[in-house]
Design a protein around this motif. Structure first.
Motif, mmCIF file in Angstrom:
data_model
loop_
_atom_site.group_PDB
_atom_site.id
_atom_site.type_symbol
_atom_site.label_atom_id
_atom_site.label_comp_id
_atom_site.label_asym_id
_atom_site.label_seq_id
_atom_site.Cartn_x
_atom_site.Cartn_y
_atom_site.Cartn_z
ATOM 1 N N GLN A 250 0.827 -1.194 0.000
ATOM 2 C CA GLN A 250 0.000 0.000 0.000
ATOM 3 C C GLN A 250 0.870 1.255 0.000
ATOM 4 O O GLN A 250 2.030 1.230 0.418
ATOM 5 N N GLU A 251 0.289 2.345 -0.466
ATOM 6 C CA GLU A 251 0.993 3.618 -0.492
ATOM 7 C C GLU A 251 0.241 4.629 0.375
ATOM 8 O O GLU A 251 -0.983 4.766 0.260
ATOM 9 N N VAL A 252 0.994 5.310 1.211
ATOM 10 C CA VAL A 252 0.401 6.365 2.029
ATOM 11 C C VAL A 252 0.041 7.531 1.113
ATOM 12 O O VAL A 252 0.867 7.990 0.331
ATOM 13 N N PRO A 253 -1.183 8.034 1.162
ATOM 14 C CA PRO A 253 -1.575 9.130 0.266
ATOM 15 C C PRO A 253 -0.771 10.395 0.526
ATOM 16 O O PRO A 253 -0.253 10.622 1.622
ATOM 17 N N SER A 254 -0.674 11.214 -0.519
ATOM 18 C CA SER A 254 0.043 12.482 -0.393
ATOM 19 C C SER A 254 -0.589 13.326 0.710
ATOM 20 O O SER A 254 -1.806 13.447 0.800
ATOM 21 N N MET A 381 10.044 8.720 -3.688
ATOM 22 C CA MET A 381 8.691 9.270 -3.613
ATOM 23 C C MET A 381 8.142 9.603 -4.998
ATOM 24 O O MET A 381 7.045 10.170 -5.107
ATOM 25 N N GLU A 382 8.878 9.266 -6.029
ATOM 26 C CA GLU A 382 8.459 9.489 -7.415
ATOM 27 C C GLU A 382 8.132 10.967 -7.677
ATOM 28 O O GLU A 382 7.152 11.302 -8.337
ATOM 29 N N LEU A 383 8.972 11.826 -7.146
ATOM 30 C CA LEU A 383 8.813 13.260 -7.374
ATOM 31 C C LEU A 383 9.645 13.688 -8.580
ATOM 32 O O LEU A 383 10.238 12.850 -9.269
ATOM 33 N N LEU A 384 9.688 14.986 -8.824
ATOM 34 C CA LEU A 384 10.486 15.559 -9.903
ATOM 35 C C LEU A 384 11.544 16.467 -9.270
ATOM 36 O O LEU A 384 11.378 17.696 -9.200
ATOM 37 N N PRO A 385 12.633 15.893 -8.777
ATOM 38 C CA PRO A 385 13.630 16.680 -8.043
ATOM 39 C C PRO A 385 14.194 17.849 -8.848
ATOM 40 O O PRO A 385 14.495 18.902 -8.282
ATOM 41 N N GLN A 386 14.325 17.654 -10.159
ATOM 42 C CA GLN A 386 14.903 18.714 -10.990
ATOM 43 C C GLN A 386 14.025 19.960 -10.995
ATOM 44 O O GLN A 386 14.497 21.078 -10.730
ATOM 45 N N LEU A 403 4.075 20.786 -6.882
ATOM 46 C CA LEU A 403 4.709 19.533 -7.308
ATOM 47 C C LEU A 403 4.994 18.624 -6.115
ATOM 48 O O LEU A 403 5.877 17.774 -6.181
ATOM 49 N N ASN A 404 4.212 18.781 -5.032
ATOM 50 C CA ASN A 404 4.277 17.902 -3.849
ATOM 51 C C ASN A 404 5.636 17.970 -3.152
ATOM 52 O O ASN A 404 6.218 16.952 -2.759
ATOM 53 N N LEU A 405 6.131 19.197 -2.973
ATOM 54 C CA LEU A 405 7.402 19.369 -2.284
ATOM 55 C C LEU A 405 7.389 18.721 -0.907
ATOM 56 O O LEU A 405 8.386 18.102 -0.494
ATOM 57 N N PHE A 406 6.276 18.834 -0.202
ATOM 58 C CA PHE A 406 6.228 18.318 1.167
ATOM 59 C C PHE A 406 6.117 16.802 1.234
ATOM 60 O O PHE A 406 6.126 16.237 2.335
ATOM 61 N N ASP A 407 6.024 16.130 0.110
ATOM 62 C CA ASP A 407 6.106 14.672 0.105
ATOM 63 C C ASP A 407 7.555 14.205 0.142
ATOM 64 O O ASP A 407 7.829 13.011 0.367
ATOM 65 N N CYS A 408 8.490 15.121 -0.089
ATOM 66 C CA CYS A 408 9.914 14.776 -0.048
ATOM 67 C C CYS A 408 10.298 14.371 1.365
ATOM 68 O O CYS A 408 10.016 15.100 2.331
ATOM 69 N N ILE A 409 10.932 13.218 1.532
ATOM 70 C CA ILE A 409 11.333 12.732 2.852
ATOM 71 C C ILE A 409 12.768 13.127 3.180
ATOM 72 O O ILE A 409 13.299 12.739 4.225
ATOM 73 N N GLU A 410 13.392 13.908 2.296
ATOM 74 C CA GLU A 410 14.749 14.425 2.506
ATOM 75 C C GLU A 410 15.747 13.297 2.747
ATOM 76 O O GLU A 410 16.639 13.399 3.597
#
Length: 610
Positions: A250-254, A381-386, A403-410
């Protein structure tokens, strides 16, 4: 066998874990002073419950959160409170914060304790209260209060409880050694949390590069329904969302939390702390910390009292100061550089790396992005880091947030693979910080606007109420004036009628008296001249009485006229006419009285001469 899934991205950095697993866990000992920050968790800082100079016992509560979210702070040993002041604390900002400094007395005297042998005989709220009073917060991440985390929303039933033993970041082995040497306590704490949550499934996720920990945990879980899931070694499989993906698919929702999908994650160290809180009545006053790096002679894991200064801990591991190039608190991927060793160990401290220059060299200068796309490939997290980097660097925070910056787990995977040596995570942290500041300012502005609008509405309401009261007073005054005017008009009309009737009655009475006198004269014998004169005398007393009544009526009408003029009433003209009429009546009455007196005087003189 537990079914496993995989998550997108991830990397395989050098593990460097063997340096700190060659020795068993050691006790760090008692430093000269313990520095206890009042905020060691997410939420509100605790407030001191002690005074400078006060002696405290081991395990005694010395600070607590009275308002808001948080957990208390306890004395790790007995001693005297030396100061309550701002001191350096472990934080990326390098700023000071309020701390309680405790000087140990060496006696290590415990407060009175009340351990619980059978927690199942207690109410769940009572057990959660024990966990809260023990000051337990998450020991593997941001430090979220454990008792609050164990109270998921009522509409979100936790079906799966996961104990995170992956410990995927290089160098860190605190959880690994805890599972090896304290497996029974780990399982006992997990059972307590499972009893509170009543999940359908309990699983401990451990990476396959920890065979000894896996064996120890499997042995400790024999005879229970707890699953031991051995997962592939890949960074960051220890991330909460990634571990949930691996173990449940399962995936935790954004912008959501694991409880939204019926899952909860807890840390290995947290489970040990829960076990000690319930079965020993021991609050969270110590934890396992990894001291490693090529600049220490004896790297390993230490059981350290909360508040122990980092420099003291490094001495226990044999720090070779000339070799140190950088001190990192945490792991090399998600940790940060320490600016001073005077900071203390807190509830979330898990590792200190004393690295040489060859071990962790300074990063090369940042180069322009070549758009290779490697950062996007490894992002878990399948984000777009660029794109996030461009927007963060240019200050277009709204686009970055979109672009879901706060989904980044750093996790730092993007920075690790970047051929241009761009510190991508630092840009993301900067953007997150700016957005939080903007949100806080917006909240302040909204509150100020709400207060202004509330004040404006209150003033308008008060003005409306004042105007309404004025109108009501004016209406009441107008009604009173109208009533008074009506009464005045009625009184004037009644007065005129009374005066006319009185005058007529007086005339009739005089006529009757004259007629009566004449009749009496004819019926009797001829009288003397004196008697005849006396019968013809005017009635002075009746005329005086008539004059007095006329004057009284005139005074009454004059008073009513004065009042009407003062109030600018509409009946002034009518009252003036009434006053004039009464004035004429007074004059006529005065003239009649004067004539009567004159006639009386003449009659008297005539009789005297005769």
């Amino acid at each position: 066998m537990t079914q496993l899934w995989d998550f997108t991205g991830g990397i395989h950095p050098a593990e460097n874990k063997q340096q700190s697993t060659a020795r068993p866990i050691r006790t760090a000992g008692l430093p000269e002073r313990l520095v206890l920050p009042l905020q060691q968790h997410i939420g509100d800082p605790a407030e001191p419950l002690v005074q400078v100079g006060e002696r405290v016992l081991k395990g005694q509560k010395i600070a607590d959160v009275t308002v808001g979210m948080g957990v208390p702070v306890h004395a790790p040993t007995s001693g005297v409170i030396e100061s309550i002041a701002e001191m350096p604390v472990p934080h990326p900002s390098g700023l000071n914060d309020w701390c309680i400094t405790l000087k140990p007395d060496g006696e290590d005297q415990w407060r009175e304790r009340h351990p619980v042998s059978d927690y199942r005989s207690l109410d769940r709220e009572a057990v959660l209260g024990i966990i809260h009073e023990a000051g337990i917060s998450g020991m593997g991440g941001a430090g979220f209060p454990t008792d609050i985390k164990l109270r998921p929303p009522k509409d979100r039933k936790v079906d799966t409880l996961i104990l995170n033993g992956a410990e995927c970041e290089p160098y860190i082995t605190a959880d690994d050694m805890t599972m090896r040497e304290k497996a029974a306590e780990v399982v006992a704490g997990l059972k307590v949390m499972a009893w509170i949550l009543r999940p359908e499934r309990c699983v401990i996720g451990i990476e396959d590069n920890k065979p000894q920990a896996i064996e120890a945990m499997q042995k400790a879980c024999e005879g229970t329904q707890i699953e031991i899931a051995v997962i592939p070694t890949k960074y960051p499989s220890g991330g909460e969302k990634q571990l949930i993906r691996v173990l449940t698919g399962q995936e935790v929702p954004s912008a959501g939390i694991p409880a939204d999908i019926g899952v909860m994650c807890q840390n290995i160290g947290t489970a040990v702390a829960v076990s000690r809180a319930v079965f020993e009545d021991s609050p969270l006053i110590s934890r396992i910390v990894t001291i490693t790096g090529e600049a220490v002679r004896e790297p390993g894991n230490f059981e350290v009292l909360i508040g122990t200064p980092i420099d003291y801990l490094l001495e226990q591991a044999g720090l070779e100061s000339p070799k140190v190039n950088r001190l990192v608190l945490g792991g090399p991927m998600m940790g940060y550089t320490l600016t001073t060793t005077a900071v203390p160990v807190t509830k979330t401290t898990n590792c200190v790396i004393a690295a040489t220059e060859a071990e962790l060299p300074a990063p090369p200068p940042e180069q322009p992005c070549i758009r290779c796309g490697q950062c996007a490939e490894v992002c878990p997290m399948e984000l777009l880091p660029q794109q996030l980097f461009w927007y963060s660097k240019s200050g277009e925070f709204e686009k970055a947030e979109h672009l879901n910056l706060f989904d980044c787990i750093e996790c730092g995977a993007c920075s690790y693979v970047c051929p241009s040596s761009i510190p991508l995570v630092q840009y993301y942290r900067y953007a997150k910080g700016e957005i939080r500041v903007q949100r806080a300012e917006q909240i302040k502005a909204d509150r100020a606007r709400e207060r202004f609008e509330a004040r404006k509405a209150r003033l308008e309401r008060e003005q409306q109420e004042k105007e309404q009261r004025r109108k009501e007073r004016a209406k009441a005054a107008a009604e009173a004036q109208a009533k008074k005017q009506a009464e005045a008009e009625k009184a004037a009309e009644a007065g005129e009628a009374v005066d006319e009737r009185a005058a007529k009655a007086a005339l009739v009475q005089q006529a009757l008296e004259r007629k009566k006198a004449k009749t009496a004269t004819k019926a009797s014998q001829p009288a003397s001249a004196e008697a005849t004169a006396s019968e013809d005398k005017p009635d002075i007393e009746a005329l005086e009485k008539q004059l007095e009544q006329a004057k009284s009526k005139l005074d009454n009408m004059q008073g009513m006229l004065d009042d009407a003029k003062a109030q600018q009433a509409d009946n002034v003209d009518k009252l003036e006419r009434a006053v004039a009429k009464n004035h004429d009546r007074v004059q006529r009455a005065e003239q009649a009285l004067a004539d009567a007196r004159k006639a009386l005087a003449s009659t008297t003189e005539s009789q005297t001469s005769d």
